[in-house]
Design an enzyme around this catalytic site. Structure first.
Site, PDB file in Angstrom:
ATOM      1  N   LEU A 232       0.848  -1.188   0.000  1.00 32.48           N
ATOM      2  CA  LEU A 232       0.000   0.000   0.000  1.00 32.48           C
ATOM      3  C   LEU A 232       0.885   1.240   0.000  1.00 32.48           C
ATOM      4  CD1 LEU A 232      -2.675  -0.864   2.747  1.00 32.48           C
ATOM      5  CD2 LEU A 232      -3.004  -0.933   0.276  1.00 32.48           C
ATOM      6  N   HIS A 233       0.557   2.194  -0.886  1.00 35.30           N
ATOM      7  CA  HIS A 233       1.327   3.440  -0.863  1.00 35.30           C
ATOM      8  C   HIS A 233       0.549   4.645  -1.388  1.00 35.30           C
ATOM      9  CE1 HIS A 233       1.841   2.321  -5.095  1.00 35.30           C
ATOM     10  NE2 HIS A 233       2.124   3.579  -5.326  1.00 35.30           N
ATOM     11  N   ARG A 234      -0.593   4.433  -2.042  1.00 32.66           N
ATOM     12  CA  ARG A 234      -1.299   5.556  -2.657  1.00 32.66           C
ATOM     13  C   ARG A 234      -1.980   6.431  -1.606  1.00 32.66           C
ATOM     14  NH1 ARG A 234      -1.176   5.497  -8.025  1.00 32.66           N
ATOM     15  NH2 ARG A 234      -0.613   3.532  -9.029  1.00 32.66           N
TER      16      ARG A 234
ATOM     17  N   ARG B 294       7.203   5.761   3.100  1.00 30.63           N
ATOM     18  CA  ARG B 294       6.173   6.755   3.427  1.00 30.63           C
ATOM     19  C   ARG B 294       5.059   6.122   4.254  1.00 30.63           C
ATOM     20  NH1 ARG B 294       1.660   8.547   0.597  1.00 30.63           N
ATOM     21  NH2 ARG B 294       1.141  10.759   0.864  1.00 30.63           N
TER      22      ARG B 294
ATOM     23  N   ASP C  15      -2.329  -1.639  -4.040  1.00 28.74           N
ATOM     24  CA  ASP C  15      -2.875  -0.494  -4.770  1.00 28.74           C
ATOM     25  C   ASP C  15      -1.915  -0.079  -5.882  1.00 28.74           C
ATOM     26  OD1 ASP C  15      -0.861   0.755  -3.325  1.00 28.74           O
ATOM     27  OD2 ASP C  15      -2.207   1.964  -2.097  1.00 28.74           O
TER      28      ASP C  15
END
Length: 374
Positions: free
Chosen positions: A208-210, A243, A282
């Site tokens: 997940l990063h969006r 992040r 994602d």
């Protein structure tokens, strides 16, 4: 023929590796074709230095523009300024860009302003979501491209809707899948496999990063809770984007079955994907790889620029609402997930088609110029 190849982020290198290999094959056959590899430095990833280049057989870049950091506008400006200088010092017949990162757009603009033709690999893909920086990059790049190399018929349709002439659209397949198929037999077991005592089809891989998933802290916590609660006791292996790691650490998200690990190399990550029960992601690129390997893929997005992975592959868009997790997991564990099938031209030969077409187009251009000079 001289080609300048641009890469700026980790996925770009997976896409250009087979193109470089196809060029070298032509060189071995006596074809007069040369390339120069430019790393814009947009993203730095320790897994992309040393072992990453070695694993994918990518030569060291001829130049690194070191244009990372700053806002998107600052990064775009830095790439354009530095690439312009490099292009003036190293003339070329064509600039080849791949994907949809800032480097793709910035280098395409720079090349066209210096009257150098541009080829876009992975042209025509669209999500329809203008909140994604990548969508803006795609639109701008495709508005100034000369040669469009596409991964699907849907991408072809998108380009036709924008009045791109049929003769400039080339449906060639997917170079990222070229890389996957070439290296599949070399996937490498990561240390975490033994450390967590993983076994085939008995764990789930997550990425997940969006911003839509990780920026709203309350939503991210609920999303993680839903995934943990409905994964039926399976380990969740989560190579965490830096992040995302900071946000999860701040939220104090933890669970005995949730294993947040350092980012893995290409060969190690795909070793895990190939043997997983499913992937929750994602990321666009991972949906392509999972589909080809026939691994169930849940995409936590409301749209995708790769619809062929949902219509022909194993990918399903389940949206960004945490409550969508439970029914998707229930279908997975009930054995009701779609099997997927072959996606046209995702056969490991896209790069060969690209290089062959570029040589034909260059020869045609040369012949036209010679005729005009007579």
């Amino acid at each position: 023929m001289k080609i300048t190849i641009i890469a700026g982020a980790r996925p770009n290198f997976m896409k250009i590796a087979p193109i470089i290999e196809a060029i070298k094959k032509k060189q071995s056959e006596g074809v007069d074709i040369q390339y120069r590899l430019i790393h814009t430095g947009q993203h730095y990833d320790k897994k992309m230095s040393g072992d990453f280049f070695e694993q994918l057989g990518i030569p060291e870049p001829d130049a690194n523009l070191e244009a990372g950091g700053g806002t998107q506008a600052e990064q775009t400006a830095a790439i354009m300024i530095r690439f312009e200088r490099d292009l003036l010092e190293n003339p070329t017949d064509l600039v080849l860009v791949v994907g949809d990162v800032t480097s793709t757009m910035a280098c395409a603009i720079t090349a066209q302003k210096l009257q150098v033709k541009v080829a876009h690999v992975e042209a025509g893909i669209r999500s329809g979501d203008w909140t994604m920086p990548e969508e803006i990059n795609r639109l701008v790049t495709d508005s100034i491209t000369n040669y469009f190399f596409t991964t699907s018929e849907k991408a072809n349709e998108n380009l036709r809707k924008n009045d791109i002439e049929e003769g400039r659209i080339f449906f060639v397949g997917n170079t990222m899948i070229d890389t996957l198929l070439k290296h599949r037999s070399n996937f490498r077991k990561p240390r975490v496999w033994d450390e967590l005592r993983l076994s085939e089809r008995a764990y789930i891989v997550m990425t997940l990063h969006r911003p839509a998933n990780v920026d709203e802290e309350g939503k991210l916590r609920v999303l993680m809770d839903e995934i943990i609660q409905h994964s039926q006791g399976m380990p969740l292996v989560f190579p965490v984007h830096p992040r995302t790691a900071k946000i999860l650490q701040k939220l104090g998200v933890s669970h005995p079955r949730l294993h947040m690990i350092e980012p893995l190399s290409y060969l190690e990550f795909n070793y895990l994907v190939e043997r997983a029960k499913a992937v929750v992601t994602d990321s666009g690129g991972i949906t392509e790889e999972a589909s080809v390997m026939r691994i169930p893929c849940m995409t936590l997005r409301d749209n995708t620029e790769r619809p062929e992975t949902t219509t022909m592959g194993t990918n399903e868009l389940i949206g960004t609402r945490p409550k969508a997790i439970r029914p998707a997991m229930e279908r997975l564990f009930a054995g009701k997930w779609k099997q997927g099938g072959d996606i046209p031209l995702w056969d490991g030969r896209a790069a060969e088609r690209i290089v062959s077409r570029l040589l034909i187009e260059f020869q045609n251009t040369e012949a036209s110029a010679a005729t005009a000079a007579v």
